[in-house]
Scaffold this motif. Structure first.
Motif, PDB file in Angstrom:
ATOM      1  N   SER A 224       0.879  -1.102  -0.132  1.00  0.00           N
ATOM      2  CA  SER A 224      -0.160  -0.030  -0.014  1.00  0.00           C
ATOM      3  C   SER A 224       0.840   1.245  -0.016  1.00  0.00           C
ATOM      4  CB  SER A 224      -1.066  -0.034   1.095  1.00  0.00           C
ATOM      5  OG  SER A 224      -1.931  -1.115   1.036  1.00  0.00           O
ATOM      6  N   CYS A 225       1.074   1.660  -1.155  1.00  0.00           N
ATOM      7  CA  CYS A 225       2.138   3.118  -1.312  1.00  0.00           C
ATOM      8  C   CYS A 225       1.382   4.113  -0.692  1.00  0.00           C
ATOM      9  CB  CYS A 225       2.327   3.178  -2.780  1.00  0.00           C
ATOM     10  SG  CYS A 225       3.228   1.815  -3.694  1.00  0.00           S
ATOM     11  N   ASP A 226       0.057   4.176  -0.689  1.00  0.00           N
ATOM     12  CA  ASP A 226      -0.578   5.575  -0.028  1.00  0.00           C
ATOM     13  C   ASP A 226      -0.487   5.548   1.339  1.00  0.00           C
ATOM     14  OD1 ASP A 226      -2.278   3.385   0.164  1.00  0.00           O
ATOM     15  OD2 ASP A 226      -4.149   4.479  -0.420  1.00  0.00           O
ATOM     16  N   ARG A 227       0.019   4.466   2.004  1.00  0.00           N
ATOM     17  CA  ARG A 227      -0.030   4.456   3.502  1.00  0.00           C
ATOM     18  C   ARG A 227       1.462   4.504   4.105  1.00  0.00           C
ATOM     19  NH1 ARG A 227      -3.558  -0.894   4.706  1.00  0.00           N
ATOM     20  NH2 ARG A 227      -5.621  -0.126   3.981  1.00  0.00           N
ATOM     21  N   THR A 228       2.456   4.884   3.120  1.00  0.00           N
ATOM     22  CA  THR A 228       3.953   4.693   3.624  1.00  0.00           C
ATOM     23  C   THR A 228       3.998   6.039   4.615  1.00  0.00           C
ATOM     24  OG1 THR A 228       4.438   6.275   1.750  1.00  0.00           O
ATOM     25  CG2 THR A 228       4.912   3.847   1.528  1.00  0.00           C
ATOM     26  N   LEU A 229       3.536   7.079   4.600  1.00  0.00           N
ATOM     27  CA  LEU A 229       3.557   8.078   5.669  1.00  0.00           C
ATOM     28  C   LEU A 229       3.073   7.526   6.869  1.00  0.00           C
ATOM     29  CD1 LEU A 229       2.389  11.309   3.766  1.00  0.00           C
ATOM     30  CD2 LEU A 229       4.856  10.505   4.268  1.00  0.00           C
ATOM     31  N   ASP A 230       2.144   6.438   7.000  1.00  0.00           N
ATOM     32  CA  ASP A 230       1.808   6.170   8.464  1.00  0.00           C
ATOM     33  C   ASP A 230       3.004   5.499   9.110  1.00  0.00           C
ATOM     34  OD1 ASP A 230      -1.195   4.712   7.070  1.00  0.00           O
ATOM     35  OD2 ASP A 230      -0.762   6.458   7.948  1.00  0.00           O
ATOM     36  N   ASP A 231       4.125   5.092   8.416  1.00  0.00           N
ATOM     37  CA  ASP A 231       5.186   4.360   9.170  1.00  0.00           C
ATOM     38  C   ASP A 231       6.206   5.325   9.691  1.00  0.00           C
ATOM     39  OD1 ASP A 231       4.653   1.788   8.414  1.00  0.00           O
ATOM     40  OD2 ASP A 231       5.531   1.766   6.635  1.00  0.00           O
ATOM     41  N   LEU A 232       6.044   6.776   9.319  1.00  0.00           N
ATOM     42  CA  LEU A 232       6.813   7.791   9.878  1.00  0.00           C
ATOM     43  C   LEU A 232       6.694   8.191  11.500  1.00  0.00           C
ATOM     44  CD1 LEU A 232       6.869  10.455   7.094  1.00  0.00           C
ATOM     45  CD2 LEU A 232       8.490   8.736   7.475  1.00  0.00           C
ATOM     46  N   PRO A 233       7.818   8.132  12.049  1.00  0.00           N
ATOM     47  CA  PRO A 233       7.585   8.213  13.648  1.00  0.00           C
ATOM     48  C   PRO A 233       6.434   9.444  14.222  1.00  0.00           C
ATOM     49  CG  PRO A 233      10.002   8.581  12.875  1.00  0.00           C
ATOM     50  CD  PRO A 233       9.162   8.627  11.564  1.00  0.00           C
ATOM     51  N   ASP A 234       6.052  10.471  13.399  1.00  0.00           N
ATOM     52  CA  ASP A 234       5.366  11.442  13.961  1.00  0.00           C
ATOM     53  C   ASP A 234       4.172  11.159  13.484  1.00  0.00           C
ATOM     54  OD1 ASP A 234       6.090  12.215  11.543  1.00  0.00           O
ATOM     55  OD2 ASP A 234       6.471  14.337  11.763  1.00  0.00           O
ATOM     56  N   SER A 235       3.664  10.068  12.676  1.00  0.00           N
ATOM     57  CA  SER A 235       2.354   9.926  12.143  1.00  0.00           C
ATOM     58  C   SER A 235       1.439   9.197  13.382  1.00  0.00           C
ATOM     59  CB  SER A 235       2.466   8.985  10.837  1.00  0.00           C
ATOM     60  OG  SER A 235       3.045   9.758  10.038  1.00  0.00           O
ATOM     61  N   PRO A 236       0.221   9.531  13.161  1.00  0.00           N
ATOM     62  CA  PRO A 236      -0.668   8.662  13.920  1.00  0.00           C
ATOM     63  C   PRO A 236      -0.801   7.367  13.647  1.00  0.00           C
ATOM     64  CG  PRO A 236      -1.965  10.187  12.660  1.00  0.00           C
ATOM     65  CD  PRO A 236      -0.558  10.389  12.341  1.00  0.00           C
ATOM     66  N   MET A 237      -0.970   6.326  14.448  1.00  0.00           N
ATOM     67  CA  MET A 237      -1.027   4.792  14.368  1.00  0.00           C
ATOM     68  C   MET A 237      -2.321   4.609  13.375  1.00  0.00           C
ATOM     69  SD  MET A 237      -0.216   1.776  14.489  1.00  0.00           S
ATOM     70  CE  MET A 237      -0.986   0.237  14.022  1.00  0.00           C
ATOM     71  N   PRO A 238      -2.449   3.950  12.273  1.00  0.00           N
ATOM     72  CA  PRO A 238      -3.494   3.656  11.704  1.00  0.00           C
ATOM     73  C   PRO A 238      -4.287   2.832  12.186  1.00  0.00           C
ATOM     74  CG  PRO A 238      -1.774   2.907  10.240  1.00  0.00           C
ATOM     75  CD  PRO A 238      -1.150   3.563  11.417  1.00  0.00           C
ATOM     76  N   THR A 239      -5.491   2.670  12.167  1.00  0.00           N
ATOM     77  CA  THR A 239      -6.245   1.522  12.395  1.00  0.00           C
ATOM     78  C   THR A 239      -6.967   0.846  11.364  1.00  0.00           C
ATOM     79  OG1 THR A 239      -7.451   2.937  14.278  1.00  0.00           O
ATOM     80  CG2 THR A 239      -8.579   1.006  13.598  1.00  0.00           C
TER      81      THR A 239
END
Length: 351
Positions: A224-239
């Motif tokens: 899922s390329c559109d979720r890569t920002l979720d892996d950044l340290p300051d991103s909220p945890m995706p449900t």
């Protein structure tokens, strides 16, 4: 406590399992019943769509990654010669020419076409395709590869799809073929994809048939390329199990968990904020998530921790605190129980 730390990792039974599937140790395979490794041959036409080809290959390579054991192996073939030029002008070395293909243990053959691919196969190609079909191999196509199968009479009575630019010609060539305007079509032992973006979807559907929804969700999580920002340290945890069909109360509780990772709320506090009862939350999680609220909350925090460990160089103590654990030893024990390894064994991002 020492014995507990050495126990086999617990299986993930909630909707978060697919997010962690490639990282669970010893939970996804049974050595007594090793998985079948299916053989797939890709026939690349001159000027084939590189994006369609790599989308299909990406799905099967990632399936092998998620499973920890080979589920698929693939080979590439040209109609003739040792290389094929893609639509990007890049020459690709292949494993052989189609006439030399040994179809004895072949499971799937997929013809990959492209916008400028010539669709008038010679008699040797048609005869080879018919020979493969007699072995009950699944036949597939990407972009306009259906054209070759139709030329060989191997799509008569089947539904399939093709790139819109090739639709009129295929209708004229073989009216016995049922052409559908779908991105991809699976009809018994025939599979077809109309373009580059749908090639991945087609292969995921095939993998779903072979290995189930859980495997596909694990693949989708990685790709899922559109979720890569979720892996950044300051991103909220995706449900990762957000589902609009869930009751509003459950959606609210999931959102509260997602928004409160560093300082987890108690189940009673979740019930208070969601304006419901603890008993109702328990019932909803058992019905829709197949787990308890506390278990799911813990998995959410551990998933966040796993990503931080992989994507940052933060100390384990810092990661533990960021994910709501009171101490590094407690965090390490929980992490080992779920993933089968300690946090210190996780591969870290290099600066």
């Amino acid at each position: 406590m020492g014995d507990k730390a050495r126990q086999a990792p617990r299986s993930f039974d909630s909707g978060l399992r697919h997010s962690n599937q490639a990282y669970l140790q010893g939970q996804l395979s049974d050595d007594a019943h090793p998985p079948i490794c299916r053989r797939i041959a890709f026939v690349l036409l001159e000027h084939f769509s590189m994006m369609a080809f790599t989308g299909a290959v990406d799905a099967i390579v990632t399936a092998n990654l998620v499973s920890h054991k080979p589920l698929y192996r693939f080979e590439t073939y040209a109609l003739e010669g040792a290389t094929v030029r893609s639509d990007l002008g890049i020459n690709i070395s292949v494993d052989g020419a189609l006439p030399a293909l040994d179809a004895n243990d072949l499971d799937i053959l997929i013809i990959c076409g492209g916008f400028r691919s010539k669709l008038e196969p010679g008699r040797p190609v048609l005869e080879k395709l018919r020979e493969v079909a007699r072995r009950r191999v699944i036949l597939g196509s990407l972009w306009n590869g259906s054209y070759l199968l139709a030329h060989a009479g191997l799509l008569d009575g089947y539904s399939c799809t093709v790139h819109p630019d090739s639709r009129a010609g295929l209708e004229e060539l073989r009216p016995q073929v049922r052409l559908l305007p779908n991105p991809f079509v699976i009809d018994r032992d025939r599979i077809s994809s109309a373009g580059a973006n749908s090639a991945l979807g087609m292969m995921l559907a095939v993998i779903r048939h072979h290995h189930g929804e859980e495997m596909v969700r694990g693949i989708e999580e990685i790709l899922s390329c559109d979720r890569t920002l979720d892996d950044l340290p300051d991103s909220p945890m995706p449900t990762l199990v957000d589902n609009p069909t869930f009751p509003d109360v459950l959606q609210n509780v999931l959102q509260l968990m997602k928004s409160n990772i560093e300082e987890p709320l108690s189940i009673d506090d979740l019930a208070l904020h969601a304006k419901t009862s603890r008993r109702q939350i328990d019932r909803l999680f058992q019905r829709y998530m197949n787990t308890t609220p506390s278990r799911y909350y813990l998995e959410t925090r551990l998933t966040r921790a796993r990503r931080l460990l992989q994507q940052t160089n933060e100390p384990i103590t810092t990661v533990a605190i960021a994910c709501g654990f009171t101490s590094a030893p407690h965090f390490s024990r929980c992490y080992r129980e779920f993933f089968g390894m300690s946090p210190s064994q996780v591969g870290r991002r290099r600066p």
